[in-house]
Design a protein around this motif. Structure first.
Motif, mmCIF file in Angstrom:
data_model
loop_
_atom_site.group_PDB
_atom_site.id
_atom_site.type_symbol
_atom_site.label_atom_id
_atom_site.label_comp_id
_atom_site.label_asym_id
_atom_site.label_seq_id
_atom_site.Cartn_x
_atom_site.Cartn_y
_atom_site.Cartn_z
ATOM 1 N N ARG A 1 0.865 -1.178 0.000
ATOM 2 C CA ARG A 1 0.000 0.000 0.000
ATOM 3 C C ARG A 1 0.901 1.227 0.000
ATOM 4 O O ARG A 1 1.980 1.219 0.614
ATOM 5 C CB ARG A 1 -0.871 0.004 1.263
ATOM 6 C CG ARG A 1 -2.047 -0.956 1.219
ATOM 7 C CD ARG A 1 -3.324 -0.293 0.689
ATOM 8 N NE ARG A 1 -3.742 0.787 1.532
ATOM 9 C CZ ARG A 1 -4.546 0.640 2.591
ATOM 10 N NH1 ARG A 1 -5.075 -0.525 2.865
ATOM 11 N NH2 ARG A 1 -4.854 1.671 3.352
ATOM 12 N N VAL A 2 0.473 2.272 -0.666
ATOM 13 C CA VAL A 2 1.211 3.527 -0.661
ATOM 14 C C VAL A 2 0.256 4.662 -0.319
ATOM 15 O O VAL A 2 -0.854 4.739 -0.859
ATOM 16 C CB VAL A 2 1.881 3.807 -2.026
ATOM 17 C CG1 VAL A 2 2.538 5.182 -2.039
ATOM 18 C CG2 VAL A 2 2.917 2.747 -2.340
ATOM 19 N N GLU A 3 0.701 5.512 0.595
ATOM 20 C CA GLU A 3 -0.021 6.745 0.907
ATOM 21 C C GLU A 3 0.769 7.878 0.266
ATOM 22 O O GLU A 3 1.931 8.094 0.627
ATOM 23 C CB GLU A 3 -0.083 6.965 2.417
ATOM 24 C CG GLU A 3 -0.866 5.885 3.155
ATOM 25 C CD GLU A 3 -0.790 5.996 4.680
ATOM 26 O OE1 GLU A 3 -1.547 5.286 5.357
ATOM 27 O OE2 GLU A 3 0.037 6.779 5.183
ATOM 28 N N ALA A 4 0.168 8.566 -0.681
ATOM 29 C CA ALA A 4 0.920 9.550 -1.465
ATOM 30 C C ALA A 4 0.372 10.959 -1.254
ATOM 31 O O ALA A 4 -0.834 11.190 -1.371
ATOM 32 C CB ALA A 4 0.882 9.184 -2.945
ATOM 33 N N GLU A 5 1.258 11.873 -0.943
ATOM 34 C CA GLU A 5 0.864 13.273 -0.763
ATOM 35 C C GLU A 5 0.625 13.921 -2.127
ATOM 36 O O GLU A 5 1.238 13.534 -3.121
ATOM 37 C CB GLU A 5 1.961 14.036 -0.010
ATOM 38 C CG GLU A 5 2.220 13.511 1.395
ATOM 39 C CD GLU A 5 0.998 13.623 2.293
ATOM 40 O OE1 GLU A 5 0.215 14.586 2.131
ATOM 41 O OE2 GLU A 5 0.805 12.728 3.147
ATOM 42 N N PRO A 6 -0.260 14.909 -2.163
ATOM 43 C CA PRO A 6 -0.554 15.561 -3.443
ATOM 44 C C PRO A 6 0.583 16.484 -3.887
ATOM 45 O O PRO A 6 1.298 17.044 -3.062
ATOM 46 C CB PRO A 6 -1.796 16.389 -3.120
ATOM 47 C CG PRO A 6 -1.689 16.676 -1.653
ATOM 48 C CD PRO A 6 -1.039 15.454 -1.036
ATOM 49 N N TYR A 7 0.718 16.634 -5.192
ATOM 50 C CA TYR A 7 1.704 17.549 -5.773
ATOM 51 C C TYR A 7 0.997 18.825 -6.244
ATOM 52 O O TYR A 7 -0.138 18.761 -6.730
ATOM 53 C CB TYR A 7 2.408 16.895 -6.958
ATOM 54 C CG TYR A 7 3.451 15.897 -6.535
ATOM 55 C CD1 TYR A 7 4.809 16.221 -6.557
ATOM 56 C CD2 TYR A 7 3.080 14.627 -6.083
ATOM 57 C CE1 TYR A 7 5.772 15.297 -6.150
ATOM 58 C CE2 TYR A 7 4.041 13.706 -5.675
ATOM 59 C CZ TYR A 7 5.391 14.052 -5.720
ATOM 60 O OH TYR A 7 6.339 13.155 -5.306
ATOM 61 N N VAL B 1 -3.385 1.057 -8.149
ATOM 62 C CA VAL B 1 -4.845 1.233 -8.176
ATOM 63 C C VAL B 1 -5.223 2.119 -6.992
ATOM 64 O O VAL B 1 -4.900 1.796 -5.847
ATOM 65 C CB VAL B 1 -5.589 -0.117 -8.070
ATOM 66 C CG1 VAL B 1 -7.101 0.101 -8.076
ATOM 67 C CG2 VAL B 1 -5.183 -1.055 -9.203
ATOM 68 N N PRO B 2 -5.903 3.248 -7.264
ATOM 69 C CA PRO B 2 -6.228 4.165 -6.171
ATOM 70 C C PRO B 2 -7.377 3.638 -5.309
ATOM 71 O O PRO B 2 -8.278 2.961 -5.810
ATOM 72 C CB PRO B 2 -6.659 5.444 -6.906
ATOM 73 C CG PRO B 2 -7.200 4.954 -8.208
ATOM 74 C CD PRO B 2 -6.383 3.729 -8.556
ATOM 75 N N LEU B 3 -7.333 3.965 -4.027
ATOM 76 C CA LEU B 3 -8.404 3.585 -3.104
ATOM 77 C C LEU B 3 -9.361 4.751 -2.861
ATOM 78 O O LEU B 3 -10.065 4.780 -1.865
ATOM 79 C CB LEU B 3 -7.795 3.094 -1.782
ATOM 80 C CG LEU B 3 -6.993 1.786 -1.896
ATOM 81 C CD1 LEU B 3 -6.326 1.446 -0.571
ATOM 82 C CD2 LEU B 3 -7.912 0.646 -2.333
ATOM 83 N N PHE C 1 -11.452 5.148 -9.569
ATOM 84 C CA PHE C 1 -10.744 3.896 -9.282
ATOM 85 C C PHE C 1 -10.009 3.308 -10.486
ATOM 86 O O PHE C 1 -9.557 2.182 -10.433
ATOM 87 C CB PHE C 1 -11.694 2.853 -8.662
ATOM 88 C CG PHE C 1 -12.356 3.334 -7.403
ATOM 89 C CD1 PHE C 1 -11.627 3.391 -6.224
ATOM 90 C CD2 PHE C 1 -13.682 3.754 -7.400
ATOM 91 C CE1 PHE C 1 -12.218 3.852 -5.056
ATOM 92 C CE2 PHE C 1 -14.276 4.214 -6.242
ATOM 93 C CZ PHE C 1 -13.549 4.265 -5.066
ATOM 94 N N VAL D 1 6.924 9.838 -10.672
ATOM 95 C CA VAL D 1 6.452 9.333 -9.381
ATOM 96 C C VAL D 1 4.924 9.351 -9.343
ATOM 97 O O VAL D 1 4.263 9.964 -10.178
ATOM 98 C CB VAL D 1 7.008 10.163 -8.199
ATOM 99 C CG1 VAL D 1 8.528 10.104 -8.181
ATOM 100 C CG2 VAL D 1 6.496 11.598 -8.240
ATOM 101 N N LEU D 2 4.395 8.657 -8.359
ATOM 102 C CA LEU D 2 2.950 8.612 -8.136
ATOM 103 C C LEU D 2 2.473 10.030 -7.836
ATOM 104 O O LEU D 2 2.991 10.673 -6.928
ATOM 105 C CB LEU D 2 2.723 7.689 -6.940
ATOM 106 C CG LEU D 2 1.380 7.051 -6.702
ATOM 107 C CD1 LEU D 2 0.846 6.380 -7.951
ATOM 108 C CD2 LEU D 2 1.514 6.047 -5.565
ATOM 109 N N ARG E 1 -4.300 13.966 -0.454
ATOM 110 C CA ARG E 1 -3.599 12.693 -0.330
ATOM 111 C C ARG E 1 -4.421 11.591 -0.964
ATOM 112 O O ARG E 1 -5.646 11.624 -0.911
ATOM 113 C CB ARG E 1 -3.379 12.361 1.151
ATOM 114 C CG ARG E 1 -2.426 11.194 1.347
ATOM 115 C CD ARG E 1 -2.388 10.751 2.803
ATOM 116 N NE ARG E 1 -3.207 9.574 3.007
ATOM 117 C CZ ARG E 1 -3.347 8.954 4.181
ATOM 118 N NH1 ARG E 1 -2.748 9.429 5.248
ATOM 119 N NH2 ARG E 1 -4.101 7.874 4.274
ATOM 120 N N VAL F 1 -3.207 0.795 -3.849
ATOM 121 C CA VAL F 1 -2.667 -0.561 -3.813
ATOM 122 C C VAL F 1 -1.561 -0.610 -4.855
ATOM 123 O O VAL F 1 -1.752 -0.140 -5.977
ATOM 124 C CB VAL F 1 -3.753 -1.592 -4.174
ATOM 125 C CG1 VAL F 1 -3.155 -2.987 -4.330
ATOM 126 C CG2 VAL F 1 -4.846 -1.593 -3.126
#
Lengths: 173, 173
Positions: free
Chosen positions: B64-70, B90-92, B121, B134-135, B141, B145
């Motif tokens: 799982r990745v938690e990604a901060e917004p750019y 795949v975004p949650l 999704f 990068v993501l 945020r 997956v």
């Protein structure tokens, strides 16, 4: 035998790493420390389940499933297992879902155990060859990411119980 | 050369199967017909991306990745690729996210192309060895997956652009 084990009624337990370990893995961010990635802009929770795939031409495959909700208590008459591969389900909504698994007893499923997810977006990985029920949302349709095995070979074994089981949520038995 | 190609500015396109095909796959329910499963209680959209993993001890791994917004427009100075494996995100959440990829030109990334997801999704699979940024969530945020390769070997190549690119959403360039 205790009275409980004589019944065909099962009450779901909260899904935890320890309780589910013999059946596979919980896919969640709660159980591992994240690693920073992308220059600190993201946190990665790494390698949350072993997606074991075996046999001729085995590969991990990704799909999506849209699953209709089941009425509760759940009437459980069928379980299945996949001898050649693990199977992952991660929900695309925050709602909980119900998971039914059985220990293997000499090639047949033993008494079912049921779990209900406790955190949004918790997913599970059934270990290869683990008896399990169908994908069981309740209340509303739920969509899932699924990862499982592609490749040649017979990867499905089903078992129909002579008498169905009844599966309750905690507090509703 | 056209004036557009001389600039270091890129405008994102809507993500479609056709436009993204040379870089990997769109993971979505829109492009395939579902198969019924679980006695009609679920619909499965099957085998949506090739999760290619190669090399010693290669296996598909889930995280799982938690990604901060750019902030947008995005300043893009770095892309990377993974010679030994595909990578799925795949975004949650239903929010769109930005995807940056580059064609390979003799071992180096060519002019970037950017895509923005168009349906809730929607996920993507970068094909093995595809240059990508990068993501990149924007606005808030976003959790994902991720499925990619585990195993021995050097699976990361980075390229830093001498001059950064600027990536705009459609209608904001």
């Amino acid at each position: 035998m205790s009275p409980v084990s004589e019944t065909r009624s099962v009450t779901a337990e909260p899904l935890t790493d320890a309780a589910f370990a013999q059946f596979g893995s919980v896919i969640d961010t709660a159980s591992v420390a994240p690693r920073p990635m992308n220059d600190g802009m993201a946190r990665r929770f790494h390698d949350l389940a072993a997606i074991e795939v075996v046999g001729e031409g085995a590969r991990a495959m990704i799909g999506r499933v849209e699953a209709e909700p089941y009425p509760l208590p759940l009437r459980l008459s069928l379980v299945e297992r996949h001898p050649l591969g693990a199977q992952v389900f991660v929900p695309l909504s925050a709602a909980p879902f119900l998971i039914v698994v059985c220990p293997d007893e000499g090639g047949r499923p033993g008494r079912p155990r049921a779990f209900v997810t406790t955190r949004p977006f918790q997913g599970i990985c059934y270990a290869r060859n683990t008896w399990h029920g169908v994908l069981t949302p309740f209340g509303a349709r739920q969509d899932f990411v699924v990862i499982d095995r592609g490749g040649a070979g017979a990867n499905l074994e089903e078992h129909r119980f002579a008498q169905p089981w009844t599966v309750h949520l905690p507090g509703t038995a």
